[in-house]
Design an enzyme around this catalytic site. Sequence first.
Site, PDB file in Angstrom:
ATOM      1  N   SER A 127      64.773 147.977 -77.321  1.00 41.35           N
ATOM      2  CA  SER A 127      64.982 147.510 -78.694  1.00 41.35           C
ATOM      3  C   SER A 127      64.703 148.585 -79.745  1.00 41.35           C
ATOM      4  O   SER A 127      65.338 149.623 -79.753  1.00 41.35           O
ATOM      5  CB  SER A 127      64.110 146.275 -78.892  1.00 41.35           C
ATOM      6  N   SER A 140      48.503 142.274 -80.957  1.00 40.89           N
ATOM      7  CA  SER A 140      49.947 142.387 -80.707  1.00 40.89           C
ATOM      8  C   SER A 140      50.248 142.033 -79.251  1.00 40.89           C
ATOM      9  O   SER A 140      49.436 142.289 -78.359  1.00 40.89           O
ATOM     10  CB  SER A 140      50.396 143.820 -80.992  1.00 40.89           C
ATOM     11  N   ASP A 144      68.666 146.578 -85.474  1.00 44.56           N
ATOM     12  CA  ASP A 144      67.697 147.356 -84.687  1.00 44.56           C
ATOM     13  C   ASP A 144      68.421 147.956 -83.482  1.00 44.56           C
ATOM     14  O   ASP A 144      69.647 147.815 -83.334  1.00 44.56           O
ATOM     15  CB  ASP A 144      66.470 146.512 -84.290  1.00 44.56           C
TER      16      ASP A 144
END
Length: 552
Positions: free
Chosen positions: A64, A498, A276
């Site tokens: 990504s 995260s 992205d």
Amino acid sequence: MDLEAVSKRSAFHAKPQGLILQYGTAGFRTNAQHLDHIMFRMGLLAVLRSKQTRSTIGVMVTASHNPEEDNGVKLVDPLGEMLAPSWEEHATRLASAEEQDLPKVLAAIVEREAVDPQQTAFIVVGRDTRPSSEKLSQSVIDGVTVLGGQFHDYGLLTTPQLHYMVYCRNSEGRYGQATIEGYCQKLSRAFVELMKQASCSGDGSRWVKVDCANGIGALKLKEMEHYFRQGLSVLLFNDGTEGRLNHLCGADFVKSQQKPPQGMAMKPGDRCCSFDGDADRIVYYYCDAAGRFHLIDGDKIATLISSFLKELLLEIGENLNIGVVQTAYANGSSTRYLEEVMKVPVYCTKTGVKHLHHKAQEFDIGVYFEANGHGTALFSEAVEARIKRLAQELEDEKGRAARMLASFIDLFNQAAGDAISDMLVIEAILALKGLSVQQWDAIYADLPNRQLKVKVADRRVISTTDAERQAVTPPGLQEAINDLVKKYKLARAFVRPSGTEDVVRVYAEATSQVSWDQSTDRVGNQGTQGRSKHSVFGSHHGFPLTSVNTVL
Ligand SMILES: CC(=O)N[C@H]1[C@@H](OP(=O)(O)O)O[C@H](CO)[C@@H](O)[C@@H]1O
Ligand SMILES: [Mg+2]
């Protein structure tokens, strides 16, 4: 299932001893050099999942928005959604097994999930444009074939295109044709149909500038452009011919830095957007006459879409249950606007699209977006059938609205957030409503906000509840945040570990930049100067306040 053959073949994709990687929010992701064994093993796992679900399973090779030297892999479940959580655990276990234990771990999954070894398996594979992706996708295929699975390699695809292919194949074509041609045609036909309804379109003058992050989005837009040219021209920047993937460009850069990407020529008022690296996220932006940059993120996209869908339902006279799903990162102004002005119910889930997607499935129409621009709208099967029938039966204004809604249903990629599909949805809505990008931006004013990343020794010391908005551990942390936040108007702040990086994320928003600066600094700084017994990060990891501020 020939486990001996698996062992033999695995030796060509040997796992570095001791290397443990985890299937995270977005699958496995790390430097491409460490991923060969992971790819082979995900090929194996995809076969087992395919046998168990008796469906086609997808494997996407991408990292990504991560840097070009990274790579990653994730599995796509039968309806185009993310892999089921219990299988994420199998993925981690399989990826962590030392060479000699691989057959044992495979056999354990087969037993635990009651996989019928005789069942056939079919896997579809896609990859992004990273230099490492082609070889890594071959390793996936090696894993698939050694377990006797059949496969189709789509080669270069955006992540949402692969999700779309999986969904098509498992819906016997009801959702669409599982080819690039099928994807381009389904979306473009719906888009062109909608643009015919827009009063100021059809003259070929509508255009948008697209920053493709030097990734797969550029290739796929070029491939698709001529299908929808009648309604929209796209001017591509960062199309991969020169710059590096995601380097100083792309949706993640623009959203986190709140500034334009490098390599894009922006004139005041130009409508611009960024994809992205794997084209599953999109954000819009423009510069005003004074040269000030204005970001239009996932929250404003969700607001535009849900408001428009609600208007269409009103016109048709259908009272359907529509909901918007966000995460804790959604700007408070967006939530307030949706709830108080639009009267649309808003729900908050944990970070990660699988959580949002799942929640959105509960509604007749569920619109979900992460603030970073990943999202789509989902329509229940019953609603889709009903709207398509009304589109044929109703006349006049009601019929027109029903036909528009039917086209929007086709234009959304309901398998996953999709930058191309979302861009076409947004362009169609703006054209139909005659809205400029500035007018869209002015729907509400974002509260000033910022995110920080803080590196700590062990981010797992923080656990959260209430869709990650409240910290449960370490004790005292939440109280300390509450004390800070209550000093500022409309302020909100939270911390969470995260799921994709080894950092703790700090988020804060408040009514003014001054309040924001003060609250973010203090929340980010809880572990260093805060009371040590309440310390999140532990005073021995002490980092100066400035380091918190400069991480992002
Ligand atoms: C604040 C933020 O943007 N978090 C991102 C990021 O997750 P973290 O768990 O915050 O690292 O990566 C996810 C996968 O791409 C994406 O879904 C999510 O929105
Ligand atoms: Mg992405």
